[in-house]
Design a protein around this motif. Structure first.
Motif, short mmCIF file in Angstrom:
data_model
loop_
_atom_site.label_atom_id
_atom_site.label_comp_id
_atom_site.label_asym_id
_atom_site.label_seq_id
_atom_site.Cartn_x
_atom_site.Cartn_y
_atom_site.Cartn_z
N PRO A 1 1.92 11.02 -7.80
CA PRO A 1 2.51 12.07 -6.96
C PRO A 1 1.56 13.25 -6.80
O PRO A 1 0.95 13.71 -7.77
CB PRO A 1 3.76 12.48 -7.75
N ASN A 2 1.41 13.69 -5.56
CA ASN A 2 0.57 14.86 -5.23
C ASN A 2 -0.90 14.67 -5.58
O ASN A 2 -1.64 15.65 -5.75
CB ASN A 2 1.10 16.12 -5.91
N ALA A 3 -1.35 13.42 -5.68
CA ALA A 3 -2.77 13.17 -5.94
C ALA A 3 -3.59 13.61 -4.73
O ALA A 3 -3.25 13.32 -3.59
CB ALA A 3 -3.01 11.68 -6.20
N GLU A 4 -4.68 14.33 -5.00
CA GLU A 4 -5.55 14.82 -3.93
C GLU A 4 -6.99 14.32 -4.08
O GLU A 4 -7.75 14.36 -3.13
CB GLU A 4 -5.55 16.35 -3.93
N LEU B 1 -8.24 6.20 -3.73
CA LEU B 1 -8.81 4.91 -3.33
C LEU B 1 -8.58 3.82 -4.37
O LEU B 1 -8.80 2.64 -4.08
CB LEU B 1 -10.32 5.07 -3.07
N ARG B 2 -8.12 4.18 -5.55
CA ARG B 2 -7.73 3.16 -6.53
C ARG B 2 -6.37 2.57 -6.20
O ARG B 2 -5.99 1.54 -6.74
CB ARG B 2 -7.72 3.76 -7.94
N SER B 3 -5.64 3.22 -5.30
CA SER B 3 -4.32 2.72 -4.90
C SER B 3 -4.47 1.61 -3.86
O SER B 3 -5.17 1.77 -2.86
CB SER B 3 -3.49 3.87 -4.32
N LEU C 1 -4.05 14.32 0.52
CA LEU C 1 -2.71 14.52 -0.02
C LEU C 1 -1.65 13.92 0.90
O LEU C 1 -0.71 13.25 0.44
CB LEU C 1 -2.45 16.01 -0.22
N VAL C 2 -1.82 14.11 2.19
CA VAL C 2 -0.84 13.59 3.17
C VAL C 2 -0.83 12.07 3.16
O VAL C 2 0.24 11.45 3.22
CB VAL C 2 -1.16 14.13 4.58
N LEU C 3 -2.00 11.44 3.06
CA LEU C 3 -2.04 9.99 3.03
C LEU C 3 -1.32 9.47 1.79
O LEU C 3 -0.60 8.45 1.87
CB LEU C 3 -3.49 9.50 3.04
N GLY C 4 -1.48 10.13 0.66
CA GLY C 4 -0.75 9.73 -0.53
C GLY C 4 0.75 9.80 -0.31
O GLY C 4 1.50 8.91 -0.72
N ARG D 1 3.54 6.70 -0.44
CA ARG D 1 4.67 6.78 -1.36
C ARG D 1 5.99 6.73 -0.59
O ARG D 1 6.95 6.09 -1.06
CB ARG D 1 4.59 8.05 -2.20
N ARG D 2 6.05 7.39 0.56
CA ARG D 2 7.28 7.33 1.36
C ARG D 2 7.59 5.90 1.79
O ARG D 2 8.75 5.51 1.93
CB ARG D 2 7.13 8.22 2.59
N LEU D 3 6.54 5.12 2.00
CA LEU D 3 6.71 3.73 2.43
C LEU D 3 6.79 2.77 1.25
O LEU D 3 6.82 1.55 1.44
CB LEU D 3 5.58 3.32 3.37
#
Length: 771
Positions: free
Chosen positions: A191-194, A200-202, A227-230, A234-236
């Protein structure tokens, strides 16, 4: 003679000369040819599934029936295609276009070139076609034909010893010997990773960027959009189909616009060559919805109001009634889990709907006209759960954990209710946030509730809570009048629990403003009330708060007497922030009495009992810095103090005035033992410590100084020429204890005489000053 029907749509076929027809039209013929064929490689690469592929290959080698199970859009078909890619013996049968059971066997037979010529039955022809060869059959998308697929698979495995079968479905076939492999979502960023490297590990982020660059090669991950891409991923919920469909928008929309428009209806425009269920996310979910029986469909949509997940009690509370029996809800929820429309969270045992699935279910709930009814049920259930929070000094651990598990559901319920229920739910939610240190949103919600419901029966509790939150953010001038009004209301209503809450809030406001005597008096009255209510945990917490006020007043002996056995009570049964608080008070008391070892042990235990985000993790590490300075380990003291100071600066969580002075005096002492260059080096290295690394350093017993704080103090007294009896009197311990510590000092330093110990102390001080 039985009339033949089209293998795709079931339409009756007109008799023709020559070989019997299988399809009624060219369209059905093309679908039929696509349906049973050898798997072919996909043009798009498979991202983030290396571990799944490795596990599946091992399972398929050692088992004859493997079923890939997961929700629509999780990537079962894509994964199985990669699994069998290049296997010449594999036969793929896509079942999404088969409408009923009678066309299942002909489709599978066609994949092997088997037919009924020669008077044999279709199943016999299929068995003969496979023979004893090692063949892999892939049945893709079995859920709408689960029972006929199960019967066919069972028959084929019994009669074809060389046959292995892999199926994909949204629920298991439940055939003997079946191994179920649950295909999960892709890994998500924290959460909130910037940090770009962390993102990129995700696997979800990797897939989004891969597909986004296919839509627009110029798409890049930057510090501004990371941050927005994270948040998007997560939302998806890491659902591959949802991520791919969102990523296709990257050519036309910014990441912020994609995030703002995330909804089932946005996630459309999949590949034209993909099956219809994979072109739009809504179509994938609707496919599953159509396969539910009526009762399952009702529960599926009603669960959508529980945004924070649910246990079976919560599910029953919102779903039972209006055609659904309470004792049937557990079975229906388990059915939905088996059909991949509900996910069980392994860490908590609770259930949840993935966000995109819940959005679809919520739309169905609105269409059904049941939304208000179901929301009201959720509110009633949460009010019953949260009822005890008003009028209690603290949340019990069990209730606290239960409410925090329902935090998202509480927030949703607060937004759709009013009046007294809103107050109860808001207080419960704020107390959850308070436990987690989320003070700003808690204050904002409390202020809104006070304005919307000014005459609430629980107004005193709301005012007390509001006063405490204001003081925690350094605004005791704001908190004091709120607490005074809360005390006045509680006395007027004759409510002892509410009065204890109000007195506790007033004492905190007085303590923050430096009025120690008045704060102690308020805490004492609070303690008297709490002890009369027969709640030992509340009493222990009240004792700790009074003891802390006495420490700040300079009454250390009285503080120790009040704290007494409170720490033991809290060890046995306390919420996560209260045991560290009491241990910190214990450490502060021992600092005041010069018992450095005991203080260090208390601060260490407090740090171990704290979460990384807890304010008491900072207080505990500062306490360890003070004991390090007292033991002569100046570098460790400066590193810890500098590291915590940096955290306090970035998080805007300054310590109390009293504690700031304690730490400041210790750091001044430590700085005086080192050269200016050594001070700079120690503080610079301390500021580099972060998170878990900082905690590990604070807890590390392998420090610069070999002696414990108590041992160093005794060594210094030995160097000053004191006898064991004089040291014992100075430290208020027995001569036997002093002798034991001296033996430990001799063993650690390898020095056998008091003279050599005195020389070591002087040399240690000289090294620190000249370093």
């Amino acid at each position: 003679m039985t009339a033949r029907t089209c293998e795709i749509c079931g339409v009756a076929l007109q008799p023709r000369g020559g070989r019997p027809a299988k399809y009624c039209s060219d369209t059905c013929r093309q679908r039929g040819h696509r349906r049973h064929r050898q798997p072919v490689a996909r043009l798009e690469g498979l991202v983030g599934r290396d571990r799944d592929l490795s596990k599946l290959r091992a399972l398929v080698r050692s088992n004859r029936l493997v079923t890939l199970v997961g929700p629509g859009g999780v990537g079962k078909t894509r994964l199985v295609l990669e699994l069998v890619n290049g296997d010449a013996a594999a036969r793929l049968v896509e079942l999404d276009s088969i409408a009923d059971a009678e066309h299942l066997l002909p489709a599978v037979a066609a994949a092997f070139g088997a037919d009924e010529r020669g008077g044999v039955t279709m199943i016999d022809a299929l068995v003969r076609a496979t023979g004893e060869r090692r063949v892999l059959l892939v049945l893709d998308n079995c859920e709408h034909l689960a029972e006929p697929c199960a019967l066919l698979v069972d028959e084929l495995l019994k009669r074809c010893p060389g046959l292995r079968i892999v199926t994909t479905s949204r629920e298991a076939l439940r055939v003997p010997g079946e191994v179920v492999y649950r295909v999960g979502a892709l890994s998500l960023p924290a959460p909130n990773a910037e940090d770009r490297a962390e993102l990129l590990r995700s696997e979800a982020v990797q897939l989004f960027l891969d597909r986004a660059r296919a839509a627009d090669p110029d798409v890049e991950l930057t510090d501004e959009n990371a941050l927005v891409l994270g948040w998007i991923c997560r939302r998806l919920d890491g659902l591959p189909l949802a991520i791919e469909l969102a990523a296709r928008r990257a050519g036309a929309l910014s990441f912020d616009q994609i995030l703002g428009g995330l909804h089932v209806q946005l996630l459309t425009d999949g590949a034209r060559t993909a099956p219809a269920r994979h072109r739009e996310l809504a179509a994938a979910i609707e496919w599953s919805d159509r396969l539910l029986d009526p009762a399952e469909r009702v529960v599926f949509r009603r669960l959508a109001v529980l945004a924070g997940g649910f246990d079976l009690a919560g599910a029953t509370a919102v779903c039972a009634g209006e055609g659904i029996e309470a004792d049937a809800v557990a079975r229906l929820v388990c059915n939905l889990e088996a059909k991949s429309l509900v996910v069980r969270m392994r860490d908590t045992g609770r259930f949840r709907q993935l966000n995109v699935i819940r959005a679809y279910a919520f739309d169905r709930l609105v269409e059904s006209g049941e939304l208000t009814m179901v929301q009201n049920r959720a509110v009633d259930w949460l009010v019953r759960l949260a009822g005890p929070v008003c009028g209690t000094l603290v949340l019990g651990e069990e209730l606290g954990r239960e409410l925090c598990r329902e935090q998202e559901n509480l927030a949703a319920a607060v937004a759709c209710t009013s009046g007294e229920p809103e107050v109860v739910l808001a207080v419960a939610l704020v107390r959850c946030w308070y436990r987690q240190g989320q003070i700003t949103p808690a204050r904002q919600l409390i202020a809104e509730v006070l304005e919307r419901v000014p005459d609430s029966e629980s107004r005193g509790d709301v005012l007390s809570l509001s006063a405490v939150l204001a003081c925690l953010q350094g605004e005791h001038e704001t908190g004091a009048p709120l607490a005074e009004e809360a005390v006045r209301l509680a006395r007027g209503r004759g409510c002892p629990d509410g009065l204890a809450n109000a007195l506790d809030a007033r004492a905190l406001a007085l303590l923050c403003s430096g009025e120690h005597t008045a704060a102690v008096a308020s805490y004492r009255e609070c303690l008297e009330i709490v002890e009369s209510r027969g709640r030992p945990v509340d009493a222990a917490i009240a004792r700790n708060r009074l003891s802390w006020a006495l420490v700040q007043s300079g009454e250390v002996a009285a503080a120790a007497e009040v704290l007494a056995d409170a720490v033991e009570v809290l060890r046995a049964d306390a919420t996560p922030q209260h045991l560290p608080a009491a241990l910190h008070t214990e450490g502060a008391i021992r600092l005041g009495t010069g018992e450095w070892d005991v203080a260090e042990a208390a601060f260490t235990e407090a740090l171990r009992a704290s979460t990384l985000s807890s304010p008491f993790s900072l207080y505990s590490m500062e306490g360890l810095a003070v004991t390090a300075a007292a033991s002569g380990d100046a570098r460790r003291a400066l590193r810890l103090a500098a590291a915590v100071a940096r955290v306090r600066e970035t998080s805007q969580r300054p310590p109390e005035v009293y504690w700031r002075r304690v730490v400041g005096d210790a750091i001044t002492q430590a700085r005086g033992r080192l050269s200016s260059s050594a001070v700079t080096a120690a503080e610079t290295s301390g500021r580099r410590l972060r998170g878990e690394e900082l905690v590990a350093y604070a807890l590390n017993s392998d420090r610069d100084g070999p002696l414990s704080p108590r041992e160093f103090e005794i060594a210094r007294l030995v160097a000053a020429g004191r006898t064991n009896r004089e040291i014992a009197a100075r430290l208020a311990v027995s001569t036997g204890t002093v002798a034991t510590h001296l033996n430990s000092i001799r063993d650690k330093l390898g020095l056998r005489t008091r003279t050599r110990i005195a020389l070591w102390v002087k040399e240690s001080a000289f090294r620190d000053v000249t370093a």
